[in-house]
Motif scaffolding. Structure first.
Motif, short mmCIF file in Angstrom:
data_model
loop_
_atom_site.label_atom_id
_atom_site.label_comp_id
_atom_site.label_asym_id
_atom_site.label_seq_id
_atom_site.Cartn_x
_atom_site.Cartn_y
_atom_site.Cartn_z
N HIS A 137 0.85 -1.20 0.00
CA HIS A 137 0.00 0.00 0.00
C HIS A 137 0.88 1.25 0.00
O HIS A 137 1.76 1.39 0.86
CB HIS A 137 -0.88 0.02 1.25
N ASN A 179 -4.27 3.43 -7.80
CA ASN A 179 -5.57 4.10 -7.73
C ASN A 179 -5.34 5.59 -7.48
O ASN A 179 -5.14 6.02 -6.34
CB ASN A 179 -6.43 3.51 -6.61
N ASP A 182 -7.04 7.52 -4.57
CA ASP A 182 -6.60 7.33 -3.19
C ASP A 182 -5.62 8.45 -2.85
O ASP A 182 -4.54 8.54 -3.43
CB ASP A 182 -5.94 5.96 -3.04
N ASP A 183 -5.97 9.30 -1.88
CA ASP A 183 -5.09 10.43 -1.54
C ASP A 183 -4.09 10.08 -0.44
O ASP A 183 -3.40 10.96 0.09
CB ASP A 183 -5.90 11.67 -1.15
N HIS A 184 -4.01 8.80 -0.06
CA HIS A 184 -3.01 8.29 0.89
C HIS A 184 -3.19 8.78 2.31
O HIS A 184 -2.25 8.70 3.12
CB HIS A 184 -1.58 8.61 0.42
N ASP A 190 -9.98 1.44 6.39
CA ASP A 190 -11.14 2.33 6.36
C ASP A 190 -12.11 1.86 5.27
O ASP A 190 -11.69 1.61 4.13
CB ASP A 190 -10.67 3.77 6.06
N ILE A 193 -11.90 3.08 1.63
CA ILE A 193 -10.78 2.77 0.73
C ILE A 193 -10.39 1.30 0.76
O ILE A 193 -9.63 0.84 -0.11
CB ILE A 193 -9.56 3.66 1.08
N LYS A 194 -10.89 0.54 1.73
CA LYS A 194 -10.49 -0.87 1.86
C LYS A 194 -10.69 -1.64 0.56
O LYS A 194 -11.75 -1.57 -0.05
CB LYS A 194 -11.28 -1.54 2.98
N LYS A 196 -9.32 -0.92 -2.18
CA LYS A 196 -9.16 -0.02 -3.32
C LYS A 196 -7.98 0.94 -3.13
O LYS A 196 -7.92 2.00 -3.74
CB LYS A 196 -10.44 0.79 -3.54
N THR A 197 -7.06 0.58 -2.26
CA THR A 197 -5.92 1.46 -2.00
C THR A 197 -5.02 1.57 -3.24
O THR A 197 -5.02 0.70 -4.11
CB THR A 197 -5.08 0.95 -0.82
N ASP A 198 -4.25 2.62 -3.25
CA ASP A 198 -3.22 2.80 -4.27
C ASP A 198 -2.05 1.89 -3.88
O ASP A 198 -1.42 2.10 -2.85
CB ASP A 198 -2.79 4.27 -4.30
#
Length: 209
Positions: A137, A179, A182-184, A190, A193-194, A196-198
């Motif tokens: 991640h 992705n 995803d703003d990190h 969470d 975003i679970k 679907k993270t970058d």
């Protein structure tokens, strides 16, 4: 989303290979690699000794995986992450793989285990021309190790620097799991975003000797 076919292709795992799945969890990737390497290959489901006491019983899960029908080429192993291999184990592995867990090697429950020591051990274990593949991640650029514990993210630039320090050369990176939305800033668990993270994909190569 894991995109298993694409990630297996990226890993370079092939029939007859000796592979290590670092921190195998429920065994998803071990199960994928097992039929690929076939009866002439071997897959080691490696549980770091530092997490062996977790309530989830990761060693027990790995042993149960190895005992499944048709998994005769799978073996569960558990040692400290920075334990240096015996000379007889040098240049043994074609591919060492870790999926979404490299960042955890830096976290407090590892009790200060040396990640540099881990990477050095991996380098000794991999055959010349073999691969070390890290998928994880992504943290914000420049974040370094700041978010390994709270957000379970790591800066890919930091991973590159750490692994290359051990002697590996970056062979390829891919954006298959990237992705941009995803703003990190969110923890990977969470609900927003679970799954679907970058995520970044890095394949390192041990130089041929």
């Amino acid at each position: 989303m894991r995109r298993p076919a694409d990630l297996v292709a990226f890993s370079k795992v092939k029939p007859g290979d000796v592979v290590m799945d670092v921190w195998p969890g429920g065994g998803y990737w071990t199960r994928l690699f097992s039929p690929i390497v076939g009866p002439k290959g071997k897959v080691y489901a490696y549980v770091p000794a530092e997490i062996a006491g977790f309530k989830t019983d990761p060693v027990g899960i790995a042993k149960a995986l190895a005992a499944e029908p048709g998994r005769g080429n799978v073996e569960a192993i558990s040692d400290p992450i920075a334990q240096q291999p015996k000379p007889s184990a040098f240049n043994t592995f074609d591919v060492i793989w870790t999926f979404e867990n490299y960042h955890d090697l830096h976290n407090s429950f590892m009790n200060g285990a040396s990640v540099d020591g881990f990477n050095q051990a991996v380098f000794k274990l991999v055959k010349p021309g073999g691969y070390f593949v890290v998928v994880d991640h992504a943290a914000a650029p420049g974040a370094g190790l700041k978010n390994t514990e709270d957000l379970h993210r790591i800066d890919p630039a930091t991973v590159k620097a750490e692994v290359e320090k051990a002697g590996f050369v970056l062979d390829a990176e891919a954006t298959l799991l990237a992705n941009p939305a995803d703003d990190h800033t969110l923890k990977i668990f969470d609900p927003a975003i679970k799954g679907k993270t970058d995520r970044f994909m890095l394949r390192f190569k041990k130089p041929a000797q």
